[in-house]
Design a protein around this motif. Structure first.
Motif, PDB file in Angstrom:
ATOM      1  N   SER A   1     -17.365  -9.153  -2.159  1.00  0.00           N
ATOM      2  CA  SER A   1     -18.065  -9.263  -0.758  1.00  0.00           C
ATOM      3  C   SER A   1     -17.807  -8.098  -0.048  1.00  0.00           C
ATOM      4  CB  SER A   1     -17.735 -10.409  -0.260  1.00  0.00           C
ATOM      5  OG  SER A   1     -17.991 -11.519  -0.963  1.00  0.00           O
ATOM      6  N   GLY A   2     -18.026  -6.648  -0.493  1.00  0.00           N
ATOM      7  CA  GLY A   2     -17.919  -5.523   0.317  1.00  0.00           C
ATOM      8  C   GLY A   2     -16.711  -5.315   0.832  1.00  0.00           C
ATOM      9  N   SER A   3     -15.528  -6.057   0.417  1.00  0.00           N
ATOM     10  CA  SER A   3     -14.131  -5.740   0.673  1.00  0.00           C
ATOM     11  C   SER A   3     -13.394  -5.282  -0.613  1.00  0.00           C
ATOM     12  CB  SER A   3     -13.723  -7.019   1.585  1.00  0.00           C
ATOM     13  OG  SER A   3     -12.274  -6.778   2.108  1.00  0.00           O
ATOM     14  N   PRO A   4     -12.368  -4.395  -0.402  1.00  0.00           N
ATOM     15  CA  PRO A   4     -11.794  -4.068  -1.422  1.00  0.00           C
ATOM     16  C   PRO A   4     -10.509  -5.154  -2.097  1.00  0.00           C
ATOM     17  CG  PRO A   4     -10.843  -2.862   0.275  1.00  0.00           C
ATOM     18  CD  PRO A   4     -11.961  -3.591   0.795  1.00  0.00           C
ATOM     19  N   VAL A   5     -10.361  -5.171  -3.191  1.00  0.00           N
ATOM     20  CA  VAL A   5      -9.421  -6.042  -3.879  1.00  0.00           C
ATOM     21  C   VAL A   5      -8.519  -5.377  -4.484  1.00  0.00           C
ATOM     22  CG1 VAL A   5      -8.907  -7.857  -5.494  1.00  0.00           C
ATOM     23  CG2 VAL A   5     -10.845  -7.995  -3.863  1.00  0.00           C
ATOM     24  N   ASN A   6      -7.140  -5.193  -4.187  1.00  0.00           N
ATOM     25  CA  ASN A   6      -6.365  -4.082  -4.712  1.00  0.00           C
ATOM     26  C   ASN A   6      -5.509  -4.849  -5.511  1.00  0.00           C
ATOM     27  OD1 ASN A   6      -7.131  -1.908  -3.167  1.00  0.00           O
ATOM     28  ND2 ASN A   6      -5.838  -2.239  -1.419  1.00  0.00           N
ATOM     29  N   PHE A   7      -4.828  -4.222  -6.845  1.00  0.00           N
ATOM     30  CA  PHE A   7      -3.985  -4.906  -7.674  1.00  0.00           C
ATOM     31  C   PHE A   7      -2.812  -3.898  -7.945  1.00  0.00           C
ATOM     32  CE2 PHE A   7      -8.308  -6.244  -8.806  1.00  0.00           C
ATOM     33  CZ  PHE A   7      -8.253  -7.578  -9.228  1.00  0.00           C
ATOM     34  N   TYR A   8      -1.547  -4.573  -7.447  1.00  0.00           N
ATOM     35  CA  TYR A   8      -0.473  -3.622  -7.274  1.00  0.00           C
ATOM     36  C   TYR A   8       0.427  -4.158  -8.763  1.00  0.00           C
ATOM     37  CZ  TYR A   8      -1.927  -2.362  -2.996  1.00  0.00           C
ATOM     38  OH  TYR A   8      -2.625  -1.866  -1.622  1.00  0.00           O
TER      39      TYR A   8
ATOM     40  N   ALA B   1       0.771  -1.117  -0.108  1.00  0.00           N
ATOM     41  CA  ALA B   1      -0.033  -0.046  -0.037  1.00  0.00           C
ATOM     42  C   ALA B   1       0.726   1.177   0.061  1.00  0.00           C
ATOM     43  CB  ALA B   1      -0.948  -0.073   1.150  1.00  0.00           C
ATOM     44  N   ASP B   2       2.085   1.107   0.684  1.00  0.00           N
ATOM     45  CA  ASP B   2       2.844   2.441   0.789  1.00  0.00           C
ATOM     46  C   ASP B   2       3.824   2.681  -0.411  1.00  0.00           C
ATOM     47  OD1 ASP B   2       1.373   2.961   3.142  1.00  0.00           O
ATOM     48  OD2 ASP B   2       2.852   2.210   4.549  1.00  0.00           O
ATOM     49  N   GLY B   3       4.226   1.482  -0.940  1.00  0.00           N
ATOM     50  CA  GLY B   3       5.285   1.567  -1.857  1.00  0.00           C
ATOM     51  C   GLY B   3       5.173   1.137  -3.146  1.00  0.00           C
ATOM     52  N   PHE B   4       4.069   0.587  -3.588  1.00  0.00           N
ATOM     53  CA  PHE B   4       3.755   0.127  -4.858  1.00  0.00           C
ATOM     54  C   PHE B   4       2.730   1.005  -5.744  1.00  0.00           C
ATOM     55  CE2 PHE B   4       6.050  -3.355  -3.365  1.00  0.00           C
ATOM     56  CZ  PHE B   4       6.570  -4.205  -4.313  1.00  0.00           C
ATOM     57  N   VAL B   5       2.759   0.750  -6.736  1.00  0.00           N
ATOM     58  CA  VAL B   5       1.634   1.709  -7.935  1.00  0.00           C
ATOM     59  C   VAL B   5       0.517   0.716  -7.684  1.00  0.00           C
ATOM     60  CG1 VAL B   5       1.200   2.459 -10.202  1.00  0.00           C
ATOM     61  CG2 VAL B   5       3.454   2.502  -9.099  1.00  0.00           C
ATOM     62  N   LEU B   6      -0.598   1.254  -7.308  1.00  0.00           N
ATOM     63  CA  LEU B   6      -2.013   0.654  -7.275  1.00  0.00           C
ATOM     64  C   LEU B   6      -2.268   0.472  -8.911  1.00  0.00           C
ATOM     65  CD1 LEU B   6      -4.010  -0.527  -5.704  1.00  0.00           C
ATOM     66  CD2 LEU B   6      -4.996   1.769  -5.639  1.00  0.00           C
ATOM     67  N   ALA B   7      -2.542  -0.572  -9.357  1.00  0.00           N
ATOM     68  CA  ALA B   7      -2.829  -0.558 -10.696  1.00  0.00           C
ATOM     69  C   ALA B   7      -4.619  -0.738 -10.957  1.00  0.00           C
ATOM     70  CB  ALA B   7      -2.520  -1.981 -11.440  1.00  0.00           C
ATOM     71  N   GLY B   8      -5.199  -1.046  -9.847  1.00  0.00           N
ATOM     72  CA  GLY B   8      -6.651  -0.975  -9.972  1.00  0.00           C
ATOM     73  C   GLY B   8      -7.387  -1.737  -8.544  1.00  0.00           C
TER      74      GLY B   8
END
Length: 80
Positions: free
Chosen positions: A58-65, A46-53
């Motif tokens: 189910s109401g919880s975020p899925v982050n792609f780095y 979360a602090d060092g990678f580029v968030l791609a999307g």
């Protein structure tokens, strides 16, 4: 290897492990956050990678780095 990647204490360590294993993207969602198979140091991503999307599961975020963009070394190759 998966355990080491998700639990990496620093961006440099995560980048080394991910690029050595030719991984281009990391997905962190509810399953990774609650897994009992490995520890997750989500702050490294979360602090060092580029968030791609992002997506919602189910109401919880899925982050792609984006590993490639996040771990670029800035090296260039001289072409004669």
């Amino acid at each position: 290897a998966i355990q080491s990647m998700f639990a990496a204490p620093s961006k440099d360590e995560a980048c080394r492990l991910l690029t050595d294993n030719e991984i281009d993207y990391v997905l962190i969602g509810p399953d990774e956050r609650t897994s009992d198979r490995f520890a997750l140091n989500e702050a490294t991503f979360a602090d060092g990678f580029v968030l791609a999307g992002t997506a919602d599961q189910s109401g919880s975020p899925v982050n792609f780095y984006d590993v490639v963009r996040s771990c670029e070394t800035g090296n260039t190759v001289a072409v004669p």
